[in-house]
Write a protein that holds these residues in place. Structure first.
Motif, mmCIF file in Angstrom:
data_model
loop_
_atom_site.group_PDB
_atom_site.id
_atom_site.type_symbol
_atom_site.label_atom_id
_atom_site.label_comp_id
_atom_site.label_asym_id
_atom_site.label_seq_id
_atom_site.Cartn_x
_atom_site.Cartn_y
_atom_site.Cartn_z
ATOM 1 N N ASN A 72 -27.776 -29.835 1.956
ATOM 2 C CA ASN A 72 -28.793 -28.825 1.697
ATOM 3 C C ASN A 72 -28.122 -27.458 1.574
ATOM 4 O OD1 ASN A 72 -30.865 -30.747 1.946
ATOM 5 N ND2 ASN A 72 -30.791 -30.543 4.172
ATOM 6 N N VAL A 73 -28.592 -26.666 0.610
ATOM 7 C CA VAL A 73 -28.027 -25.335 0.364
ATOM 8 C C VAL A 73 -29.003 -24.307 0.911
ATOM 9 C CG1 VAL A 73 -27.206 -23.743 -1.402
ATOM 10 C CG2 VAL A 73 -26.889 -26.204 -1.704
ATOM 11 N N PHE A 74 -28.458 -23.345 1.660
ATOM 12 C CA PHE A 74 -29.271 -22.295 2.269
ATOM 13 C C PHE A 74 -28.784 -20.929 1.808
ATOM 14 C CE2 PHE A 74 -31.622 -24.837 5.289
ATOM 15 C CZ PHE A 74 -30.823 -25.942 5.454
ATOM 16 N N TRP A 75 -29.729 -20.063 1.476
ATOM 17 C CA TRP A 75 -29.436 -18.661 1.139
ATOM 18 C C TRP A 75 -30.007 -17.821 2.267
ATOM 19 C CZ3 TRP A 75 -27.065 -16.034 -2.879
ATOM 20 C CH2 TRP A 75 -27.322 -14.677 -2.966
ATOM 21 N N ASN A 76 -29.144 -17.218 3.059
ATOM 22 C CA ASN A 76 -29.563 -16.421 4.223
ATOM 23 C C ASN A 76 -30.561 -17.200 5.083
ATOM 24 O OD1 ASN A 76 -27.941 -14.299 3.406
ATOM 25 N ND2 ASN A 76 -29.578 -13.271 2.297
ATOM 26 N N SER A 77 -30.206 -18.429 5.412
ATOM 27 C CA SER A 77 -30.958 -19.327 6.293
ATOM 28 C C SER A 77 -32.261 -19.860 5.686
ATOM 29 C CB SER A 77 -31.268 -18.646 7.636
ATOM 30 O OG SER A 77 -30.064 -18.273 8.264
ATOM 31 N N VAL A 78 -32.462 -19.721 4.386
ATOM 32 C CA VAL A 78 -33.638 -20.269 3.714
ATOM 33 C C VAL A 78 -33.150 -21.314 2.725
ATOM 34 C CG1 VAL A 78 -35.607 -19.751 2.220
ATOM 35 C CG2 VAL A 78 -34.888 -18.096 3.952
ATOM 36 N N GLN A 79 -33.695 -22.537 2.829
ATOM 37 C CA GLN A 79 -33.247 -23.611 1.958
ATOM 38 C C GLN A 79 -33.695 -23.347 0.520
ATOM 39 O OE1 GLN A 79 -34.324 -27.520 3.261
ATOM 40 N NE2 GLN A 79 -33.269 -28.524 1.570
ATOM 41 N N ILE A 80 -32.746 -23.541 -0.426
ATOM 42 C CA ILE A 80 -33.025 -23.280 -1.839
ATOM 43 C C ILE A 80 -32.435 -24.401 -2.688
ATOM 44 C CG2 ILE A 80 -33.144 -20.761 -1.630
ATOM 45 C CD1 ILE A 80 -30.249 -20.700 -2.682
ATOM 46 N N ASP A 81 -32.831 -24.435 -3.967
ATOM 47 C CA ASP A 81 -32.237 -25.391 -4.909
ATOM 48 C C ASP A 81 -31.279 -24.629 -5.829
ATOM 49 O OD1 ASP A 81 -34.976 -25.668 -7.308
ATOM 50 O OD2 ASP A 81 -34.076 -23.957 -6.319
ATOM 51 N N ASP A 82 -30.666 -25.333 -6.791
ATOM 52 C CA ASP A 82 -29.634 -24.732 -7.643
ATOM 53 C C ASP A 82 -30.190 -23.635 -8.548
ATOM 54 O OD1 ASP A 82 -27.753 -27.815 -8.176
ATOM 55 O OD2 ASP A 82 -27.905 -26.476 -6.448
ATOM 56 N N VAL A 83 -31.392 -23.837 -9.077
ATOM 57 C CA VAL A 83 -31.982 -22.847 -9.973
ATOM 58 C C VAL A 83 -32.286 -21.560 -9.210
ATOM 59 C CG1 VAL A 83 -33.952 -22.364 -11.484
ATOM 60 C CG2 VAL A 83 -32.915 -24.637 -11.465
ATOM 61 N N THR A 84 -32.850 -21.694 -8.019
ATOM 62 C CA THR A 84 -33.142 -20.525 -7.198
ATOM 63 C C THR A 84 -31.861 -19.822 -6.773
ATOM 64 O OG1 THR A 84 -35.059 -21.741 -6.371
ATOM 65 C CG2 THR A 84 -34.455 -19.736 -5.196
ATOM 66 N N LEU A 85 -30.818 -20.599 -6.495
ATOM 67 C CA LEU A 85 -29.529 -20.001 -6.144
ATOM 68 C C LEU A 85 -29.024 -19.123 -7.274
ATOM 69 C CD1 LEU A 85 -26.971 -19.710 -4.391
ATOM 70 C CD2 LEU A 85 -26.145 -21.819 -5.429
ATOM 71 N N ARG A 86 -29.096 -19.621 -8.497
ATOM 72 C CA ARG A 86 -28.633 -18.831 -9.643
ATOM 73 C C ARG A 86 -29.475 -17.572 -9.812
ATOM 74 N NH1 ARG A 86 -24.959 -18.996 -14.047
ATOM 75 N NH2 ARG A 86 -25.272 -16.920 -14.916
ATOM 76 N N GLN A 87 -30.775 -17.671 -9.580
ATOM 77 C CA GLN A 87 -31.642 -16.497 -9.680
ATOM 78 C C GLN A 87 -31.292 -15.470 -8.617
ATOM 79 O OE1 GLN A 87 -35.524 -18.245 -9.401
ATOM 80 N NE2 GLN A 87 -35.592 -18.830 -11.575
ATOM 81 N N TYR A 88 -31.037 -15.928 -7.392
ATOM 82 C CA TYR A 88 -30.650 -15.002 -6.323
ATOM 83 C C TYR A 88 -29.304 -14.343 -6.632
ATOM 84 C CZ TYR A 88 -34.370 -16.628 -3.194
ATOM 85 O OH TYR A 88 -35.575 -16.915 -2.613
ATOM 86 N N LEU A 89 -28.376 -15.117 -7.183
ATOM 87 C CA LEU A 89 -27.068 -14.549 -7.530
ATOM 88 C C LEU A 89 -27.199 -13.487 -8.617
ATOM 89 C CD1 LEU A 89 -24.851 -17.756 -7.500
ATOM 90 C CD2 LEU A 89 -24.787 -15.871 -5.864
ATOM 91 N N ASP A 90 -28.003 -13.781 -9.642
ATOM 92 C CA ASP A 90 -28.215 -12.801 -10.710
ATOM 93 C C ASP A 90 -28.893 -11.536 -10.181
ATOM 94 O OD1 ASP A 90 -28.924 -15.318 -13.246
ATOM 95 O OD2 ASP A 90 -27.023 -14.459 -12.567
ATOM 96 N N ALA A 91 -29.839 -11.705 -9.263
ATOM 97 C CA ALA A 91 -30.517 -10.536 -8.688
ATOM 98 C C ALA A 91 -29.560 -9.722 -7.824
ATOM 99 C CB ALA A 91 -31.718 -10.989 -7.858
ATOM 100 N N SER A 92 -28.662 -10.387 -7.098
ATOM 101 C CA SER A 92 -27.733 -9.643 -6.248
ATOM 102 C C SER A 92 -26.676 -8.912 -7.069
ATOM 103 C CB SER A 92 -27.059 -10.575 -5.240
ATOM 104 O OG SER A 92 -26.188 -11.473 -5.893
ATOM 105 N N LEU A 93 -26.348 -9.443 -8.265
ATOM 106 C CA LEU A 93 -25.371 -8.769 -9.117
ATOM 107 C C LEU A 93 -25.939 -7.506 -9.756
ATOM 108 C CD1 LEU A 93 -23.705 -11.819 -10.878
ATOM 109 C CD2 LEU A 93 -22.720 -10.351 -9.135
ATOM 110 N N GLN A 94 -27.256 -7.388 -9.802
ATOM 111 C CA GLN A 94 -27.877 -6.191 -10.370
ATOM 112 C C GLN A 94 -27.809 -4.998 -9.428
ATOM 113 O OE1 GLN A 94 -28.819 -6.216 -13.514
ATOM 114 N NE2 GLN A 94 -28.220 -8.361 -13.602
ATOM 115 N N LYS A 95 -27.550 -5.254 -8.152
ATOM 116 C CA LYS A 95 -27.515 -4.176 -7.170
ATOM 117 C C LYS A 95 -26.208 -3.414 -7.273
ATOM 118 C CE LYS A 95 -30.623 -6.379 -3.981
ATOM 119 N NZ LYS A 95 -30.899 -6.749 -2.624
#
Length: 141
Positions: A72-95
């Protein structure tokens, strides 16, 4: 009758004058030192270029990706899937500045899961990635 300067009369008196030999050797040594090109060993490293002179804030946001033993993959302790991971990564790169990304797989996690997540991170062009928890493998090798 010849004059004797020491030693026996039946031995030849030959002493080599080594001063010119030493002088010639020193001159040759200096010439070799000067004419040999300087051997330089350079390792090219791409260092980050700071476009502005202000330093990044001390409390930069840090995101953490965890992979447990079940895959299972977790982003800051919240379980996510691969598509959501890519969305979070793209959003973090905008900062600005780009937040750090800490990657911590469980030692029992399957390699293909870890490899898949690392491929997603690479495709997202994340530049601030750190591996957390590698000290647990220090004594394995």
């Amino acid at each position: 009758m010849s004059m004797s300067a020491g030693g026996k009369d039946d031995e030849p008196m030959m002493e080599m004058n080594t001063t010119p030999l030493i002088d010639v050797m020193l001159v040759l040594l200096i010439m070799f030192i000067i004419t040999i090109p300087i051997q330089t060993h350079a390792v090219k490293v791409d260092l980050p270029q700071n476009s502005n002179n202000s330093s990044p804030p001390v409390d930069a946001e840090k995101n953490k990706i965890l992979i447990d033993a079940n895959g299972n993959v977790f982003w800051n302790s919240v379980q996510i899937d691969d598509v959501t991971l890519r969305q979070y990564l793209d959003a973090s790169l905008q900062k600005d500045p780009e937040p750090e990304l800490h990657f911590q797989p469980d030692p029992a996690a399957r390699y293909d899961t870890v490899d898949r997540v690392l491929a997603i991170i690479k495709r997202a062009n994340v530049s601030k990635l750190g591996f957390v928890g590698n000290e647990q493998y220090r004594n394995d090798f």
